[in-house]
Design a protein around this motif. Structure first.
Motif, mmCIF file in Angstrom:
data_model
loop_
_atom_site.group_PDB
_atom_site.id
_atom_site.type_symbol
_atom_site.label_atom_id
_atom_site.label_comp_id
_atom_site.label_asym_id
_atom_site.label_seq_id
_atom_site.Cartn_x
_atom_site.Cartn_y
_atom_site.Cartn_z
ATOM 1 N N VAL A 1 -2.014 4.875 1.726
ATOM 2 C CA VAL A 1 -2.694 3.676 2.749
ATOM 3 C C VAL A 1 -1.060 3.229 3.367
ATOM 4 O O VAL A 1 -0.300 2.987 2.995
ATOM 5 C CB VAL A 1 -3.193 2.806 1.929
ATOM 6 C CG1 VAL A 1 -3.726 1.591 3.035
ATOM 7 C CG2 VAL A 1 -4.441 3.375 1.135
ATOM 8 N N SER B 1 -16.889 1.321 1.126
ATOM 9 C CA SER B 1 -16.510 2.767 1.165
ATOM 10 C C SER B 1 -15.069 3.008 0.259
ATOM 11 O O SER B 1 -14.447 2.001 -0.109
ATOM 12 C CB SER B 1 -16.577 3.404 2.595
ATOM 13 O OG SER B 1 -15.081 2.810 2.954
ATOM 14 N N PRO C 1 -6.039 10.807 0.763
ATOM 15 C CA PRO C 1 -6.430 10.256 -0.554
ATOM 16 C C PRO C 1 -5.381 9.789 -1.089
ATOM 17 O O PRO C 1 -4.389 10.512 -1.356
ATOM 18 C CB PRO C 1 -7.017 11.242 -1.315
ATOM 19 C CG PRO C 1 -7.651 12.286 -0.099
ATOM 20 C CD PRO C 1 -6.709 11.907 1.040
ATOM 21 N N GLU D 1 -12.664 4.348 1.123
ATOM 22 C CA GLU D 1 -11.403 4.272 2.064
ATOM 23 C C GLU D 1 -11.173 2.786 2.032
ATOM 24 O O GLU D 1 -10.086 2.200 2.122
ATOM 25 C CB GLU D 1 -11.579 4.952 3.552
ATOM 26 C CG GLU D 1 -11.454 6.225 3.510
ATOM 27 C CD GLU D 1 -11.291 6.897 4.768
ATOM 28 O OE1 GLU D 1 -10.987 6.223 5.990
ATOM 29 O OE2 GLU D 1 -10.837 8.134 4.912
ATOM 30 N N GLN E 1 -9.613 1.782 -1.096
ATOM 31 C CA GLN E 1 -8.062 1.909 -1.008
ATOM 32 C C GLN E 1 -7.550 0.962 -0.220
ATOM 33 O O GLN E 1 -6.390 0.565 -0.954
ATOM 34 C CB GLN E 1 -8.091 3.240 -0.783
ATOM 35 C CG GLN E 1 -8.586 4.488 -1.549
ATOM 36 C CD GLN E 1 -8.218 5.824 -1.046
ATOM 37 O OE1 GLN E 1 -6.968 6.158 -1.030
ATOM 38 N NE2 GLN E 1 -9.163 6.376 -0.854
ATOM 39 N N THR F 1 -4.997 1.690 6.909
ATOM 40 C CA THR F 1 -5.608 3.083 7.416
ATOM 41 C C THR F 1 -5.332 3.860 6.150
ATOM 42 O O THR F 1 -4.255 4.088 5.839
ATOM 43 C CB THR F 1 -4.954 3.533 8.717
ATOM 44 O OG1 THR F 1 -5.269 2.486 9.652
ATOM 45 C CG2 THR F 1 -5.750 4.847 8.950
ATOM 46 N N VAL F 2 -6.310 4.452 5.503
ATOM 47 C CA VAL F 2 -6.057 5.511 4.748
ATOM 48 C C VAL F 2 -5.762 6.840 5.437
ATOM 49 O O VAL F 2 -6.247 7.348 6.234
ATOM 50 C CB VAL F 2 -7.289 5.836 3.931
ATOM 51 C CG1 VAL F 2 -7.226 7.193 2.859
ATOM 52 C CG2 VAL F 2 -7.865 4.750 3.124
#
Length: 128
Positions: free
Chosen positions: A85, A2, A82, A4, A7, A78-79
């Motif tokens: 992180v 995904s 946007p 996320e 990232q 964890t994001v």
């Protein structure tokens, strides 16, 4: 994967790069990974700014190929939003443990990830 997860993976890769002696001893390489607004609260309790960290990084622990190296474990991310992180993990270097927390944000130009904030908390010997 995904967006996320991508990232988080990119922030983890950047965090690991920052632990490499070749990056720690190169002001140009470290500059690519530290945000100009970077702040750190180190395990000693000292507050570091961007310029202070760039100047000191080559001399800090983990800066030599043949010396002690950071051994990270249990890294999770964890994001928060946007391009932002939060990573948490533990390290051991030269027998000393620390719990660490980093905030990484994507460069405003949509470029790479840069560490915006870092905190290290020493773990007393014998602590689980």
């Amino acid at each position: 994967m995904s967006a996320e997860a991508d990232q988080v993976a990119e922030a983890v890769a950047a965090e690991l790069r920052l632990m490499e002696p070749s990056v720690r001893t190169s002001r140009a390489s470290a500059r690519e990974l530290l945000d100009p607004e970077f702040v750190e609260v180190g395990a000693s309790g000292r507050r570091w700014t961007y310029e202070e960290m760039l100047a000191a990084l080559p001399e800090l622990d983990g800066g030599t190929e043949d010396g002690p190296r950071y051994e990270p474990s249990a890294m999770t991310g964890t994001v928060l939003a946007p391009g932002l992180v939060h990573l948490t993990y533990e390290t051991v270097i030269d027998g000393l443990r620390a719990r660490r927390s980093s905030l990484w944000r994507r460069d405003g130009d949509g470029g790479g990830w840069r560490m915006y904030y870092h905190q290290a908390t020493p773990v007393p010997p014998g602590t689980e």
